[in-house]
Design a protein around this motif. Structure first.
Motif, PDB file in Angstrom:
ATOM      1  N   ASN A 198      39.392  34.088  49.549  1.00 37.33           N
ATOM      2  CA  ASN A 198      40.504  34.538  50.390  1.00 37.33           C
ATOM      3  C   ASN A 198      41.354  35.481  49.541  1.00 37.33           C
ATOM      4  OD1 ASN A 198      40.543  32.877  53.070  1.00 37.33           O
ATOM      5  ND2 ASN A 198      40.041  31.394  51.472  1.00 37.33           N
ATOM      6  N   PHE A 199      41.483  36.719  50.021  1.00 37.93           N
ATOM      7  CA  PHE A 199      42.067  37.759  49.175  1.00 37.93           C
ATOM      8  C   PHE A 199      42.644  38.851  50.065  1.00 37.93           C
ATOM      9  CE2 PHE A 199      40.876  41.434  46.134  1.00 37.93           C
ATOM     10  CZ  PHE A 199      42.078  41.348  45.446  1.00 37.93           C
ATOM     11  N   LYS A 200      43.941  39.132  49.911  1.00 39.12           N
ATOM     12  CA  LYS A 200      44.586  40.180  50.692  1.00 39.12           C
ATOM     13  C   LYS A 200      45.234  41.198  49.754  1.00 39.12           C
ATOM     14  CE  LYS A 200      45.682  37.384  54.802  1.00 39.12           C
ATOM     15  NZ  LYS A 200      46.782  36.931  55.696  1.00 39.12           N
ATOM     16  N   VAL A 201      45.059  42.468  50.078  1.00 37.66           N
ATOM     17  CA  VAL A 201      45.628  43.541  49.261  1.00 37.66           C
ATOM     18  C   VAL A 201      46.445  44.460  50.155  1.00 37.66           C
ATOM     19  CG1 VAL A 201      45.122  45.498  47.755  1.00 37.66           C
ATOM     20  CG2 VAL A 201      43.681  43.454  47.662  1.00 37.66           C
ATOM     21  N   LYS A 202      47.690  44.719  49.762  1.00 42.10           N
ATOM     22  CA  LYS A 202      48.540  45.646  50.511  1.00 42.10           C
ATOM     23  C   LYS A 202      48.283  47.085  50.073  1.00 42.10           C
ATOM     24  CE  LYS A 202      52.383  42.521  51.537  1.00 42.10           C
ATOM     25  NZ  LYS A 202      53.850  42.280  51.404  1.00 42.10           N
ATOM     26  N   ARG A 203      48.615  47.998  50.943  1.00 45.80           N
ATOM     27  CA  ARG A 203      48.451  49.421  50.642  1.00 45.80           C
ATOM     28  C   ARG A 203      49.248  49.792  49.387  1.00 45.80           C
ATOM     29  NH1 ARG A 203      46.314  52.013  55.133  1.00 45.80           N
ATOM     30  NH2 ARG A 203      46.143  50.605  56.925  1.00 45.80           N
ATOM     31  N   GLY A 204      48.591  50.529  48.511  1.00 46.37           N
ATOM     32  CA  GLY A 204      49.249  51.017  47.311  1.00 46.37           C
ATOM     33  C   GLY A 204      49.290  50.050  46.147  1.00 46.37           C
ATOM     34  N   GLU A 205      48.765  48.838  46.328  1.00 47.35           N
ATOM     35  CA  GLU A 205      48.745  47.884  45.225  1.00 47.35           C
ATOM     36  C   GLU A 205      47.592  48.192  44.271  1.00 47.35           C
ATOM     37  OE1 GLU A 205      50.750  43.873  47.204  1.00 47.35           O
ATOM     38  OE2 GLU A 205      48.566  43.978  46.965  1.00 47.35           O
ATOM     39  N   SER A 206      47.733  47.729  43.037  1.00 45.53           N
ATOM     40  CA  SER A 206      46.662  47.873  42.043  1.00 45.53           C
ATOM     41  C   SER A 206      46.286  46.492  41.529  1.00 45.53           C
ATOM     42  CB  SER A 206      47.108  48.773  40.891  1.00 45.53           C
ATOM     43  OG  SER A 206      48.338  48.337  40.352  1.00 45.53           O
ATOM     44  N   TRP A 207      45.003  46.154  41.689  1.00 45.91           N
ATOM     45  CA  TRP A 207      44.498  44.836  41.316  1.00 45.91           C
ATOM     46  C   TRP A 207      43.400  44.966  40.273  1.00 45.91           C
ATOM     47  CZ3 TRP A 207      45.622  39.805  43.122  1.00 45.91           C
ATOM     48  CH2 TRP A 207      46.616  39.727  44.115  1.00 45.91           C
ATOM     49  N   GLY A 208      43.513  44.170  39.225  1.00 43.06           N
ATOM     50  CA  GLY A 208      42.449  44.061  38.241  1.00 43.06           C
ATOM     51  C   GLY A 208      41.637  42.807  38.499  1.00 43.06           C
ATOM     52  N   LEU A 209      40.320  42.928  38.408  1.00 42.76           N
ATOM     53  CA  LEU A 209      39.435  41.775  38.557  1.00 42.76           C
ATOM     54  C   LEU A 209      38.954  41.381  37.167  1.00 42.76           C
ATOM     55  CD1 LEU A 209      39.518  42.932  41.468  1.00 42.76           C
ATOM     56  CD2 LEU A 209      37.142  42.195  41.717  1.00 42.76           C
ATOM     57  N   ILE A 210      39.252  40.143  36.763  1.00 39.69           N
ATOM     58  CA  ILE A 210      38.891  39.699  35.425  1.00 39.69           C
ATOM     59  C   ILE A 210      38.051  38.429  35.513  1.00 39.69           C
ATOM     60  CG2 ILE A 210      40.899  40.768  34.351  1.00 39.69           C
ATOM     61  CD1 ILE A 210      42.289  38.099  34.298  1.00 39.69           C
ATOM     62  N   GLY A 211      37.328  38.164  34.435  1.00 38.75           N
ATOM     63  CA  GLY A 211      36.449  36.995  34.379  1.00 38.75           C
ATOM     64  C   GLY A 211      35.251  37.291  33.504  1.00 38.75           C
ATOM     65  N   ASN A 212      34.541  36.237  33.129  1.00 40.78           N
ATOM     66  CA  ASN A 212      33.364  36.407  32.281  1.00 40.78           C
ATOM     67  C   ASN A 212      32.248  37.114  33.032  1.00 40.78           C
ATOM     68  OD1 ASN A 212      34.646  35.004  30.203  1.00 40.78           O
ATOM     69  ND2 ASN A 212      33.882  33.018  30.915  1.00 40.78           N
ATOM     70  N   ASN A 213      31.239  37.576  32.296  1.00 42.39           N
ATOM     71  CA  ASN A 213      30.052  38.150  32.931  1.00 42.39           C
ATOM     72  C   ASN A 213      29.424  37.122  33.866  1.00 42.39           C
ATOM     73  OD1 ASN A 213      30.193  40.629  31.623  1.00 42.39           O
ATOM     74  ND2 ASN A 213      28.970  39.951  29.887  1.00 42.39           N
ATOM     75  N   GLY A 214      29.028  37.590  35.056  1.00 44.50           N
ATOM     76  CA  GLY A 214      28.420  36.684  36.027  1.00 44.50           C
ATOM     77  C   GLY A 214      29.412  35.885  36.843  1.00 44.50           C
ATOM     78  N   SER A 215      30.692  36.232  36.734  1.00 42.67           N
ATOM     79  CA  SER A 215      31.713  35.460  37.468  1.00 42.67           C
ATOM     80  C   SER A 215      31.836  35.879  38.925  1.00 42.67           C
ATOM     81  CB  SER A 215      33.069  35.602  36.777  1.00 42.67           C
ATOM     82  OG  SER A 215      33.473  36.964  36.752  1.00 42.67           O
ATOM     83  N   GLY A 216      31.283  37.061  39.278  1.00 42.40           N
ATOM     84  CA  GLY A 216      31.336  37.508  40.675  1.00 42.40           C
ATOM     85  C   GLY A 216      32.177  38.747  40.910  1.00 42.40           C
ATOM     86  N   LYS A 217      32.663  39.376  39.843  1.00 50.44           N
ATOM     87  CA  LYS A 217      33.552  40.545  39.997  1.00 50.44           C
ATOM     88  C   LYS A 217      32.846  41.693  40.720  1.00 50.44           C
ATOM     89  CE  LYS A 217      34.327  41.113  35.583  1.00 50.44           C
ATOM     90  NZ  LYS A 217      33.417  40.051  35.065  1.00 50.44           N
ATOM     91  N   SER A 218      31.681  42.087  40.231  1.00 52.62           N
ATOM     92  CA  SER A 218      30.957  43.202  40.849  1.00 52.62           C
ATOM     93  C   SER A 218      30.492  42.848  42.257  1.00 52.62           C
ATOM     94  CB  SER A 218      29.754  43.606  39.981  1.00 52.62           C
ATOM     95  OG  SER A 218      30.192  44.135  38.748  1.00 52.62           O
ATOM     96  N   THR A 219      30.141  41.593  42.467  1.00 54.27           N
ATOM     97  CA  THR A 219      29.726  41.147  43.808  1.00 54.27           C
ATOM     98  C   THR A 219      30.880  41.290  44.792  1.00 54.27           C
ATOM     99  OG1 THR A 219      28.168  39.569  42.843  1.00 54.27           O
ATOM    100  CG2 THR A 219      28.768  39.235  45.147  1.00 54.27           C
TER     101      THR A 219
END
Length: 244
Positions: A49-70
């Motif tokens: 569950n993830f919501k992003v407002k217009r103009g926001e900047s979000w970084g996705l962090i976590g170990n390799n294989g955590s699901g970031k690219s997915t």
């Protein structure tokens, strides 16, 4: 109009993973015909569950294989959710995989038009902005060389230049800048800051936490396909760094 440009509700991504080692295509086909293929369910993302407002900047962090690219592929429409819903309100310029959208046999000149078309740009638009793309990528002397002869850094420069030639609603950047030299990384960072100031929404993945903190207001920490924490970049990155 909703304030949210990205709205993900209870989304999961499931893959089928072979439960035995198959050494070749012949063995795979024989087992397929005999209905002897055994698969194990693997959830790359679970109940996101993830919501992003217009103009926001979000970084996705976590170990390799955590699901970031997915997760980025899910938002980009490359993957469809097994469960849940994804609502996107705007044009996306994704830089997810190095070389994605390029034909290695075509020249850089030809790939500018090809990649631009995949991003929804008209040929007229690309033609009128061609020099702008080439100048930003700093590839004036390599336009008629096939992409397969490019270094990873050169490909990243060209992909970034095409994706940002026009201000997108959503810019997605996944590690592709890590292959560039320091000078070009700074140039891309300045461009992303310019886009953010103009209202573009940024989703950014980098193994450099400092780089994420420089560009992003917020962070989402993924671990084994689940959200571990999300919110203010300083708080989430501190929690992540403490865990590792």
């Amino acid at each position: 109009m909703s304030d949210y440009i990205i709205n993900i509700n209870n989304a999961s991504v499931r893959f089928n993973k072979a439960s035995e080692n198959i050494t070749g295509l012949k063995e795979y086909i024989i087992k397929l015909v005999k209905d002897e293929l055994m698969f194990q369910e693997f959830f790359a993302l679970k109940d996101i569950n993830f919501k992003v407002k217009r103009g926001e900047s979000w970084g996705l962090i976590g170990n390799n294989g955590s699901g970031k690219s997915t997760l980025l592929k899910l938002i980009s429409g490359i993957l469809k959710p097994y469960q849940g819903t994804i609502t996107i309100s705007g044009q996306i310029s994704p830089l997810i995989e190095l070389g994605a959208g390029f034909d290695p046999e075509l020249t850089a000149r030809e790939n500018i038009y090809l990649n631009g078309a995949l991003l929804g740009y008209s040929r007229k638009f690309i033609h009128s902005n061609f020099n702008k793309i080439v100048d930003f990528a700093e590839l004036q002397d390599f336009l008629d060389i096939p992409i397969k002869n490019f270094s990873s850094g050169m490909s990243a420069r060209l992909g970034f230049a095409i994706a940002t030639v026009e201000k997108p609603d959503i810019l997605i950047v996944d590690e592709v800048l890590a292959v560039g030299d320091i000078g070009f990384q700074q140039k891309c960072k300045a461009k992303m800051e310019e886009l953010l100031s103009g209202g573009t929404t940024l989703l950014f993945v980098s193994h450099s936490i400092e780089q994420v903190k420089e560009l992003c207001q917020y962070a989402i920490w993924l671990d084994k396909g689940e959200i571990k924490a999300m919110g203010n970049i300083s708080e989430v990155s501190s929690a992540y760094l403490s865990s590792v």
